[in-house]
Write a protein that holds these residues in place. Structure first.
Motif, PDB file in Angstrom:
ATOM      1  N   THR A 109     -64.962 -26.363 -21.509  1.00 35.56           N
ATOM      2  CA  THR A 109     -66.315 -25.485 -20.559  1.00 35.56           C
ATOM      3  C   THR A 109     -67.491 -25.163 -21.490  1.00 35.56           C
ATOM      4  O   THR A 109     -67.725 -24.264 -22.308  1.00 35.56           O
ATOM      5  CB  THR A 109     -65.548 -24.604 -19.960  1.00 35.56           C
ATOM      6  N   SER A 110     -68.764 -26.066 -21.271  1.00 33.30           N
ATOM      7  CA  SER A 110     -69.840 -25.212 -21.951  1.00 33.30           C
ATOM      8  C   SER A 110     -70.310 -24.585 -20.832  1.00 33.30           C
ATOM      9  O   SER A 110     -69.911 -23.665 -20.408  1.00 33.30           O
ATOM     10  CB  SER A 110     -70.568 -27.188 -22.070  1.00 33.30           C
ATOM     11  N   SER A 111     -72.391 -24.603 -20.532  1.00 35.19           N
ATOM     12  CA  SER A 111     -72.473 -24.385 -19.874  1.00 35.19           C
ATOM     13  C   SER A 111     -73.861 -24.331 -19.197  1.00 35.19           C
ATOM     14  O   SER A 111     -74.915 -24.763 -19.775  1.00 35.19           O
ATOM     15  CB  SER A 111     -72.551 -22.555 -20.411  1.00 35.19           C
ATOM     16  N   GLU A 112     -74.539 -24.102 -17.957  1.00 35.06           N
ATOM     17  CA  GLU A 112     -75.421 -24.299 -17.453  1.00 35.06           C
ATOM     18  C   GLU A 112     -76.684 -23.854 -18.299  1.00 35.06           C
ATOM     19  O   GLU A 112     -77.825 -23.688 -18.347  1.00 35.06           O
ATOM     20  CB  GLU A 112     -75.858 -23.854 -16.426  1.00 35.06           C
ATOM     21  N   GLU A 133     -78.120 -33.313 -16.296  1.00 34.84           N
ATOM     22  CA  GLU A 133     -78.406 -32.666 -17.306  1.00 34.84           C
ATOM     23  C   GLU A 133     -78.926 -33.178 -18.774  1.00 34.84           C
ATOM     24  O   GLU A 133     -78.613 -33.382 -20.115  1.00 34.84           O
ATOM     25  CB  GLU A 133     -76.649 -33.730 -18.078  1.00 34.84           C
ATOM     26  N   GLN A 137     -83.293 -28.061 -23.235  1.00 36.56           N
ATOM     27  CA  GLN A 137     -81.832 -27.175 -23.551  1.00 36.56           C
ATOM     28  C   GLN A 137     -83.054 -26.202 -24.586  1.00 36.56           C
ATOM     29  O   GLN A 137     -83.379 -26.371 -25.792  1.00 36.56           O
ATOM     30  CB  GLN A 137     -81.159 -27.573 -24.068  1.00 36.56           C
ATOM     31  N   LYS A 147     -73.425 -22.128 -26.558  1.00 43.89           N
ATOM     32  CA  LYS A 147     -72.729 -24.136 -25.828  1.00 43.89           C
ATOM     33  C   LYS A 147     -73.408 -24.686 -26.370  1.00 43.89           C
ATOM     34  O   LYS A 147     -73.067 -25.852 -26.085  1.00 43.89           O
ATOM     35  CB  LYS A 147     -73.377 -23.333 -24.207  1.00 43.89           C
ATOM     36  N   GLU A 151     -71.513 -28.009 -28.438  1.00 42.11           N
ATOM     37  CA  GLU A 151     -71.958 -29.830 -27.201  1.00 42.11           C
ATOM     38  C   GLU A 151     -72.203 -30.548 -28.915  1.00 42.11           C
ATOM     39  O   GLU A 151     -71.649 -31.421 -28.660  1.00 42.11           O
ATOM     40  CB  GLU A 151     -73.118 -30.124 -26.713  1.00 42.11           C
ATOM     41  N   SER A 167     -68.148 -32.394 -22.147  1.00 46.58           N
ATOM     42  CA  SER A 167     -68.602 -30.935 -21.826  1.00 46.58           C
ATOM     43  C   SER A 167     -68.735 -30.338 -20.187  1.00 46.58           C
ATOM     44  O   SER A 167     -69.331 -31.358 -19.765  1.00 46.58           O
ATOM     45  CB  SER A 167     -69.856 -30.659 -22.667  1.00 46.58           C
ATOM     46  N   ARG A 169     -70.540 -28.472 -17.351  1.00 49.73           N
ATOM     47  CA  ARG A 169     -71.474 -27.671 -17.757  1.00 49.73           C
ATOM     48  C   ARG A 169     -71.327 -26.559 -16.643  1.00 49.73           C
ATOM     49  O   ARG A 169     -72.215 -26.888 -15.245  1.00 49.73           O
ATOM     50  CB  ARG A 169     -72.951 -27.551 -18.018  1.00 49.73           C
ATOM     51  N   ALA A 225     -71.893 -35.068 -20.935  1.00 47.29           N
ATOM     52  CA  ALA A 225     -72.206 -33.559 -20.365  1.00 47.29           C
ATOM     53  C   ALA A 225     -71.710 -33.932 -18.836  1.00 47.29           C
ATOM     54  O   ALA A 225     -72.503 -35.037 -18.130  1.00 47.29           O
ATOM     55  CB  ALA A 225     -73.045 -32.804 -20.708  1.00 47.29           C
ATOM     56  N   HIS A 227     -72.616 -31.811 -14.976  1.00 42.65           N
ATOM     57  CA  HIS A 227     -73.310 -30.211 -14.361  1.00 42.65           C
ATOM     58  C   HIS A 227     -71.092 -29.703 -13.389  1.00 42.65           C
ATOM     59  O   HIS A 227     -70.687 -31.064 -12.788  1.00 42.65           O
ATOM     60  CB  HIS A 227     -74.164 -30.652 -13.467  1.00 42.65           C
TER      61      HIS A 227
END
Length: 296
Positions: A109-112, A133, A137, A147, A151, A167, A169, A225, A227
């Protein structure tokens, strides 16, 4: 399949353990503390994943086919930004390296929040909408940066060990019957609304579980990655009008329709065959039992 799930007593992690154990997989759940209850097909260890020796011993001894890494500090404001960053990066490094040495594919679990908008000191708009994606960033906080580094560690692990890492997000994770979206929706006033860096997006925890399962079942090549957001915002308002009202502007490149989420999940639909199945309209008041092994 033998699966290690970190963050096993946490929000998303406990639902992931519950699902895969019910499906008949052999699950080892790792967290700082063991849960109060038990679960058929699941065992639990109390492990500090920020300690390399503990993380490696627990994961390698289980010899997993896959690792789902959901441990870590879940947002800014739980502790200091420094502790948030260090905890999340150290645990990711140790878990990914152990998974690589075990030859186990990883979903984590990455993240937005890695886009930087969620916890920015000065709110800012994305370069375009919907956000995909590939969007730049720009985090400036400890959580989003952890996060982003996570990644990079995922990509490093792929290069070194040849496993795959997905990953995920997600945006603001909600739990059926316990959604926090209603209060925000009722209090929302477009004339006075503060900008929200998640652009009023969310995802049901059951959809987080389903995208983790889809990623484990898919033939992910290297590091990718994805979403994980609900299809619509949780305000029940047109998304572009809401963003413009709160931010005072819109990106020049804006292709949202109606209440569509500000984040695109097209890549997950294309690569994983995944789509969100749950909406706040039904889930806010849904009567769904959570993981029973957490109960006293």
């Amino acid at each position: 399949m033998k699966i290690v799930v970190t963050g096993a007593t946490g929000g998303a992690g406990s639902w992931i353990v519950d699902h895969f154990a019910i499906e008949g997989h052999e699950v080892l759940g790792l967290d700082l503390e063991r849960p109060a209850g038990e679960h058929e097909n699941a065992s639990f260890l109390a492990v500090d994943l920020a300690e390399q020796g503990q993380a490696w011993e627990a994961i390698l001894a289980h010899d997993p086919d896959a690792v789902v890494h959901a441990a870590g500090i879940p947002r800014m404001g739980e502790t200091t930004g420094t502790e948030t960053f260090l905890t999340n990066v150290e645990t990711a490094y140790h878990v990914f390296e152990a998974a690589g040495r075990a030859g186990a594919d990883v979903v984590w679990t990455s993240s937005e929040s890695l886009y930087g908008t969620a916890f920015a000191a000065e709110p800012f708009l994305p370069d375009y909408l919907p956000i995909d994606e590939a969007h730049p960033q720009r985090p400036e906080d400890g959580y989003g940066t952890s996060k982003l580094v996570g990644e990079e560690l995922a990509a490093k692990t792929v290069r070194k060990h040849g496993i795959s890492v997905a990953s995920i997000r997600p945006s603001w994770i909600q739990y059926p019957g316990e959604y926090h979206t209603a209060d925000e929706r009722e209090a929302f006033d477009p004339e006075t609304a503060d900008p929200a860096g998640h652009f009023w997006s969310y995802v049901d925890v059951r959809d987080v579980v389903s995208i983790v399962e889809a990623a484990l079942e898919a033939d992910v090549d290297g590091h990718e990655a994805y979403h994980a957001m609900a299809a619509e915002n949780y305000l029940g308002r047109p998304t572009t009008e809401t963003i413009e009202a709160a931010f005072g502007d819109l990106p020049e490149d804006c292709a949202l329709e109606g209440e569509e989420s500000a984040f695109s999940t097209a890549k997950a639909r294309r690569d994983l065959g995944w789509e969100p199945a749950h909406s706040w309209r039904d889930a806010e008041t849904a009567a769904v039992d959570g993981p029973a092994f957490l109960a006293d």
